[in-house]
Design an enzyme around this catalytic site. Sequence first.
Site, PDB file in Angstrom:
ATOM      1  N   CYS A  25       0.841  -1.196   0.000  1.00  0.00           N
ATOM      2  CA  CYS A  25       0.000   0.000   0.000  1.00  0.00           C
ATOM      3  C   CYS A  25       0.880   1.250   0.000  1.00  0.00           C
ATOM      4  CB  CYS A  25      -0.976  -0.066   1.170  1.00  0.00           C
ATOM      5  SG  CYS A  25      -2.463   0.873   0.854  1.00  0.00           S
ATOM      6  N   HIS A  53      -3.551  -5.153   0.635  1.00  0.00           N
ATOM      7  CA  HIS A  53      -2.893  -5.675   1.846  1.00  0.00           C
ATOM      8  C   HIS A  53      -2.990  -7.200   1.866  1.00  0.00           C
ATOM      9  CE1 HIS A  53      -2.363  -1.863   4.091  1.00  0.00           C
ATOM     10  NE2 HIS A  53      -3.373  -1.476   3.348  1.00  0.00           N
ATOM     11  N   GLU A  78      -1.550  -9.248   3.641  1.00  0.00           N
ATOM     12  CA  GLU A  78      -1.380  -9.817   4.985  1.00  0.00           C
ATOM     13  C   GLU A  78      -2.703 -10.232   5.630  1.00  0.00           C
ATOM     14  OE1 GLU A  78      -0.841  -6.674   4.143  1.00  0.00           O
ATOM     15  OE2 GLU A  78      -1.269  -5.230   5.723  1.00  0.00           O
TER      16      GLU A  78
HETATM   17  N1  GLN Z   1      -1.794   6.687   2.867  1.00  0.00           N
HETATM   18  C1  GLN Z   1      -1.906   5.911   1.683  1.00  0.00           C
HETATM   19  C2  GLN Z   1      -3.287   6.042   1.046  1.00  0.00           C
HETATM   20  O1  GLN Z   1      -4.207   6.494   1.663  1.00  0.00           O
HETATM   21  C3  GLN Z   1      -1.593   4.463   1.959  1.00  0.00           C
HETATM   22  C4  GLN Z   1      -2.604   3.779   2.832  1.00  0.00           C
HETATM   23  C5  GLN Z   1      -2.107   2.464   3.376  1.00  0.00           C
HETATM   24  O2  GLN Z   1      -0.922   2.183   3.346  1.00  0.00           O
HETATM   25  N2  GLN Z   1      -3.000   1.665   3.909  1.00  0.00           N
HETATM   26  O3  GLN Z   1      -3.463   5.698  -0.098  1.00  0.00           O
END
Ligand code: GLN
Length: 560
Positions: free
Chosen positions: A397, A524, A526
């Site tokens: 992300c 994600h 995970e």
């Molecule tokens: N801050 C980034 C976004 O909003 C990444 C978010 C995250 O890593 N969950 O896109």
Amino acid sequence: MKYVLVTGGVVSGLGKGVTASSVGVVLKACGLRVTSIKIDPYLNRDAGTMSPFEHGEVFVLDDGGEVDLDLGNYERFLDVTLTKDNNITTGKIYQSVLEKERRGDYLGKTVQVVPHVTDAIKNWIESVSVIPVDGKEGPADVCVIELGGTVGDIESMPFIEALRQLLFSVGQDNFCLIHVSLIPVLGVVGEQKTKPTQHSVRELRALGLTPHLLACRSAQPLLETTKEKLSQFCHVPVGNILNIHDVPNIWHVPLLLRNQNAHNSILKQLNLSKATPPDLQEWTKRAENFDSLTNSVRIAMVGKYVGLTDSYLSVVKALLHACIACSLKPSVDWIAASDLEDDSAVLTPEAHATAWKTLRNAACVLVPGGFGDRGVKGMILAAKYARENNVPYLGICLGMQISVIEFARSVLGMERANSEEFDTQTPDRVVMFMPEGSTTHMGSTMRLGSRRTLFQTPDCITAKLYHNSEYVDERHRHRYEVNPHMVGVLEEGGLKFVGKDESGQRMEILELPSHPFYVGVQFHPEFKSRPGRPSALFLGFILAAIGQLEAYLSQHQNGS
Ligand code: GLN
């Protein structure tokens, strides 16, 4: 529906979540279908707005629910897929009561905690407990409810009262209360103290609930005399006093419960005769295998919230699942991203030197998700280091966005390349705000939950890792994404976007083909990793770290 309620006393952080999920594991091993509900008595409607610094990670479900990290434990232990309604908070309950009040549904009555709030809690539990979560049809046999916090907290009072009423309406035969408590050891003589447990049981009983079982946490196994004393003062038969003493890894907890015949006591209380003796072969193997592992792999985790390891709990679990699949013990080296930055070389030179030394000693580098600009410079330096030195890199992300920014700056020469999140004025907006819905309302602009990623080519590491499938469904939680207008230049420079959403506008997976393992994912992975079924990406990352990725991929070429 049969209910097992798990409450906690004396102190928080006793491992009530692990105990409750382990109870679920043992019951599942007896052939029963198990679901679970976590009650969080705080006022936040959900965990989405809570700081990972304070509360640990925000776990994300398929349906986009942003929930307490304990739901992650349930999903991993019971191998189920929960819904956002499986996490009840005071905020959600009050919101539903207030909405009903505004609609006039209470027909002019005074709306009160008892009966209106307690009824709302009871109804919520009864309707959520019947939702199937294990992929089969029809409701589960048992619902494990974990009440967050400690008995006696002001906030949990309406829940205790609602649960007392639930017990009354479903009857003793359908309700089993397990109270988790602490048995500390004091002084040089090392006496196991039962008084705190006595007090918390008394508190529970004053509220109308009597525990059927006690689960006592302690460092060393409980003495028989301690159990007898507890039994006498807490009104619980000795056979129903379980002891969860410290074990080398959490997979031993279900085994510990089984060894003490916890299942028999619970099944008897619930009047469940159709259960079979618990089959925990796989758990035994996993718990023992892990204890016997000797080799380890050093993983550098470069993040913002490194002070509290619970902030990245699912990432740590996913690393663990992947390492075990490779017969390795994970050795996670936490690096505060800001320590890597140039400013830190001046302000805190020692921390700076240590951070860089740790990074250089690691076999692979992981930059996990995060929000806000703190540490971003350090994460960019870590991504650059991994890219230039052929060190396996996994960006999750924010970690993916970081690698795009770094690539644009270092390789494409766009010095000010940035994400709109960190610099709204940047001339090279490589990462931009791309909401799925409203563009104005901050509270609902997050892209949340399971979304499909289509592989653009079978000829990439990630498609192969995902067994040559054409697509993969993973969970998301972000606002920003790679700017689709910049994809052309980034690809000309050598970065490849090998996974995109169904519209082709959202970049989901990037790879750098000239590098042994340089992978960024907007989702994600995970959250869907399970013991025994590690996330494909984490597995690939660890295999790359130990130089076995190529061999693995050629062995699994046919998608086997
Ligand atoms: N801050 C980034 C976004 O909003 C990444 C978010 C995250 O890593 N969950 O896109």
